[in-house]
Scaffold this active site. Sequence first.
Site, mmCIF file in Angstrom:
data_model
loop_
_atom_site.group_PDB
_atom_site.id
_atom_site.type_symbol
_atom_site.label_atom_id
_atom_site.label_comp_id
_atom_site.label_asym_id
_atom_site.label_seq_id
_atom_site.Cartn_x
_atom_site.Cartn_y
_atom_site.Cartn_z
ATOM 1 N N ASP A 82 -59.158 -42.732 -4.918
ATOM 2 C CA ASP A 82 -57.699 -42.838 -4.462
ATOM 3 C C ASP A 82 -57.149 -42.158 -3.244
ATOM 4 O O ASP A 82 -57.838 -41.350 -2.810
ATOM 5 C CB ASP A 82 -56.873 -42.379 -5.716
ATOM 6 C CG ASP A 82 -57.115 -42.800 -7.124
ATOM 7 O OD1 ASP A 82 -57.744 -43.954 -7.005
ATOM 8 O OD2 ASP A 82 -57.251 -42.231 -8.254
HETATM 9 N N1 URA Z 1 -61.034 -41.472 -10.943
HETATM 10 C C1 URA Z 1 -59.740 -41.516 -10.635
HETATM 11 O O1 URA Z 1 -58.854 -41.496 -11.232
HETATM 12 N N2 URA Z 1 -59.294 -41.443 -9.050
HETATM 13 C C2 URA Z 1 -60.388 -41.545 -8.262
HETATM 14 O O2 URA Z 1 -60.164 -41.629 -7.109
HETATM 15 C C3 URA Z 1 -61.720 -41.661 -8.612
HETATM 16 C C4 URA Z 1 -62.187 -41.689 -9.909
#
Ligand code: URA
Length: 247
Positions: free
Chosen positions: A110
Amino acid sequence: MDKQNTIRLQKYMALSGVASRRKSEEIILQGRVKVNSQTIRTLGVKVNQQKDKIEVDGKEIKQKQKKIYIMLNKPVAVVSTVNDQFNRETVIDLIKNEIKERIYPVGRLDYDTEGLILLTNDGEFTNGITHPKHHIDKTYIAVVKGIPTELEKQRFAKGLKIEDYKTAPAEIEVVKTMDRSSKIKITIHEGKNRQVRKMCEAIGHPVIKLKRVAIGNVHLAHLHSGSWRHLKSEEVKYLLKESRGTF
Ligand code: URA
């Protein structure tokens, strides 16, 4: 013309392992080479490495692509795609001054997650690592609101119902407790969108900060935020093995 992808025919042949450039020139002059089905008998012809079909003695030749495998410590506020429609900084922007080959991220983190992301030009590797069937462990350190109880940890570990699916069993360990938050280590084997955030939310402990620290046995260790390095050959071998699901 697509200048970046255009090279001399004899160079293309040399890069494809046909012969040296000098020897390739002789082969061209002997009329043994075709570009897009047309026989070439003179030197100086340029070809597009991506679009043109090159044949030597009737057999198509392809350039050998050097495989590249990189790990990057992605900072927050960087997107893990090659391009961004809002012109935000991308993981490619962090390495493009030094790596000229076209590479792309293996999976996603993310925008607000930091940590280990792999980049490569090996499509098979990418498919293997990201395929849910291969269950490669991904380990995260999260700072969450509050302190998860034993019962909440058990729910997390057994698998939770999130939106329309149930998560696979996962591991969770509280490594440090603060006044109103805690630091936890989480290992999951799937990679659904915002999965860790949703799982923490589901047990009542929303994520404040999230960092991926390992993929299988490959650890971020002391790589600084925004820095990258080539994977060691044993790391590539290990991940290739895992990504083929042969463990
Ligand atoms: N899980 C999440 O919530 N975000 C990420 O970036 C990776 C795994």
